[in-house]
Scaffold this active site. Structure first.
Site, PDB file in Angstrom:
ATOM      1  CB  SER A 188      -0.893  -0.110   1.282  1.00 15.67           C
ATOM      2  OG  SER A 188      -0.117   0.235   2.454  1.00 15.67           O
ATOM      3  CG  HIS A 216      -3.976  -1.767   0.600  1.00 15.79           C
ATOM      4  ND1 HIS A 216      -4.409  -0.608   1.115  1.00 15.79           N
ATOM      5  CD2 HIS A 216      -3.220  -2.355   1.871  1.00 15.79           C
ATOM      6  CE1 HIS A 216      -3.986  -0.236   2.136  1.00 15.79           C
ATOM      7  NE2 HIS A 216      -3.439  -1.137   2.717  1.00 15.79           N
ATOM      8  CE  LYS A 247      -6.693  -0.843   4.500  1.00 13.60           C
ATOM      9  NZ  LYS A 247      -6.510   0.444   5.273  1.00 13.60           N
ATOM     10  CB  THR A 277     -17.661  -7.396  21.549  1.00 14.42           C
ATOM     11  OG1 THR A 277     -17.777  -7.539  22.776  1.00 14.42           O
ATOM     12  CG2 THR A 277     -19.006  -7.000  21.009  1.00 14.42           C
ATOM     13  CB  THR A 362       3.846   4.422   7.746  1.00 10.92           C
ATOM     14  OG1 THR A 362       3.055   4.828   8.947  1.00 10.92           O
ATOM     15  CG2 THR A 362       2.773   3.723   6.871  1.00 10.92           C
TER      16      THR A 362
HETATM   17  N1  PLP Z   1      -3.135  -5.163   5.939  1.00 10.83           N
HETATM   18  C1  PLP Z   1      -2.463  -4.175   5.183  1.00 10.83           C
HETATM   19  C2  PLP Z   1      -1.667  -4.591   4.050  1.00 10.83           C
HETATM   20  C3  PLP Z   1      -2.773  -2.785   5.560  1.00 10.83           C
HETATM   21  O1  PLP Z   1      -2.220  -1.973   4.923  1.00 10.83           O
HETATM   22  C4  PLP Z   1      -3.710  -2.660   6.651  1.00 10.83           C
HETATM   23  C5  PLP Z   1      -3.955  -1.309   6.963  1.00 10.83           C
HETATM   24  O2  PLP Z   1      -5.059  -0.679   7.215  1.00 10.83           O
HETATM   25  C6  PLP Z   1      -4.273  -3.807   7.429  1.00 10.83           C
HETATM   26  C7  PLP Z   1      -3.901  -5.194   6.928  1.00 10.83           C
HETATM   27  C8  PLP Z   1      -5.314  -3.700   8.460  1.00 10.83           C
HETATM   28  O3  PLP Z   1      -6.336  -3.481   7.936  1.00 10.83           O
HETATM   29  P1  PLP Z   1      -7.630  -2.989   8.911  1.00 10.83           P
HETATM   30  O4  PLP Z   1      -7.618  -1.547   8.501  1.00 10.83           O
HETATM   31  O5  PLP Z   1      -8.945  -3.518   8.279  1.00 10.83           O
HETATM   32  O6  PLP Z   1      -7.094  -3.266  10.208  1.00 10.83           O
END
Ligand code: PLP
Length: 410
Positions: A188, A216, A247, A277, A362
């Site tokens: 991403s 993604h 997303k 939950t 990040t």
């Molecule tokens: N996997 C990847 C590659 C991500 O970029 C993200 C970021 O949000 C996630 C998993 C986690 O997804 P979620 O936002 O549904 O927790």
């Protein structure tokens, strides 16, 4: 003991590096995404969002919002418990069946997020498969890294998308050792796409399981929105597909899809599934409506790809340092955290454009960037404004922090 002193010192360290994070306080405008109201310094104003991961704008799709309203009216707000203790609603059951169908698998299992799904599933698989080694792409998301760590087993890291290096790592392991190749389809932060078919060939050759994060890509790629593996005709070769409902599908929650026995084992052993939950029924209902819509409609996907290609071409024409890649993500390199933050602050205050700076952890230090995510809803006029703003900022001062400071104050 002065506990606060240690916490303040940690925060000061982040500030000194220029990567202290400030949330943008927004209210998105339903029906007018990517427009939103920005709240700052006791004031509010209209801005355009250029960094949302609601990639297709499904968060404002009338079918999705209607399904959520209807579920609240019918069954109320919360789910009432964990899946084992009164927290399984008919919406959860239907959604898991829909997801299993989307990915051509026997089963699917919901989690409160894809982060939790990755963490819980990988950790549990490593614990259940004796001596299991995870062979993991070096650019895998934090949630996979955490899951592998929580599993407590050995791991091997292969170079990003490098099939030759992956083979070296697999070859070095005894054939009888259980192995999981863990990777993503769309990375991403760079927008790279994995060579899924070639990775599956190696998995077959060396007897490894495949674990693919399609977070993604789900909703965005493939004839029914099943992701890159569906687009490439290799979905049946993947053992575990991880996806998000937050997303491409525009709601919230995460899941895995795989064989019946795999989903049953994770359901029975994963703490991240058992002891929390379940998703609110309205969230499950919204996600269900979104998946059903995107299974039969490609209009959003086609327009999304067109918008991303157009934006990339326009930024490249303007001489801006776009990171090349064939996905829908448009990263523009800045390379310095302070500069990146100043740049995005100026975009927001001076131009009414919101693009969050992407800093360490990040992305690696020195590769700080702006990550743009055009949606089907972004208009040509909005794109004109973005390209003009970025061109002006880069032309005014490609590296000097000071100039952005002055512009912001104007
Ligand atoms: N996997 C990847 C590659 C991500 O970029 C993200 C970021 O949000 C996630 C998993 C986690 O997804 P979620 O936002 O549904 O927790």
């Amino acid at each position: 003991m002065d506990y606060a002193k240690y916490l303040s010192a940690a925060l000061d360290a982040v500030r000194r590096e220029g990567r202290y994070r400030v949330f943008a306080d927004l209210k998105r405008t339903r029906g007018a995404f990517p427009e939103a109201r920005h709240f700052a310094d006791g004031d509010t104003r209209d801005i355009t969002v250029w960094c949302s991961n609601d990639y297709l704008g499904m968060g404002q799709n009338p079918k999705v919002t209607a399904a959520m309203h209807e579920a609240i009216d019918l069954v109320g707000a919360g789910s009432g418990g964990t899946r084992n203790i009164s927290g399984t609603s008919h919406y959860h059951v239907e959604l898991e069946a829909e997801l299993a169908d989307l990915h051509g698998k026997e089963g699917a299992l919901l989690f409160t997020s894809a982060y939790v799904a990755n963490d819980a599933t990988l950790a549990t698989l490593v614990k259940l498969l004796p001596g299991c080694v995870v062979v993991s792409d070096e650019k895998n998301h934090a949630s996979m890294i955490e899951g592998i760590r929580h599993g407590g087993g050995p791991k091997q890291i292969f170079r990003h998308n490098d099939v030759a290096d992956l083979e070296e790592k697999l070859k070095a392991l005894p054939l009888g050792t259980p192995k999981i190749i863990a990777f993503e389809s769309v990375y991403s932060m760079d927008g790279h796409i994995a060579p899924i078919s070639a990775i599956c060939d190696l998995a077959d050759k060396y007897g490894a399981m495949t674990y693919l994060d399609e977070v993604h890509a789900v909703g965005l790629y493939g004839p029914r929105g099943g992701g890159i593996a569906e687009r490439d005709g290799v979905m049946h070769r993947i053992d575990v597909i991880n996806g998000t409902l937050a997303k491409g599908f525009g709601v919230m929650g995460g899941y895995i899809a795989g064989s019946r026995v795999l989903c049953d084992a994770i359901r029975s052993y994963a703490a991240g599934f058992i002891f929390t939950t379940s998703l609110a029924p309205a969230i499950a209902a919204g996600a269900l409506a979104s998946i059903r819509h995107l299974k039969s409609s490609s209009v959003e996907r086609e327009r999304h790809q067109e918008r991303a290609k157009t934006l990339k071409a326009r930024l490249i024409d303007a001489g801006l340092p776009v990171i090349e890649g064939s996905s829908h993500i448009v990263p523009v390199t800045v390379g310095d955290p302070v500069h990146c933050k100043r740049l995005t602050d100026t975009l927001l205050t001076h131009y009414g454009i919101y693009a969050q700076p992407i800093n360490y952890p990040t992305v690696p230090k020195g590769t700080e960037r702006i990550r743009l995510t055009p949606s089907p809803q972004h208009t040509d006029a909005q794109m004109d404004r973005l390209v003009t703003a970025l061109t002006e900022l880069w032309a005014a001062c490609p590296v000097s922090v000071g100039h952005f400071g002055r512009l912001a104050a104007e």
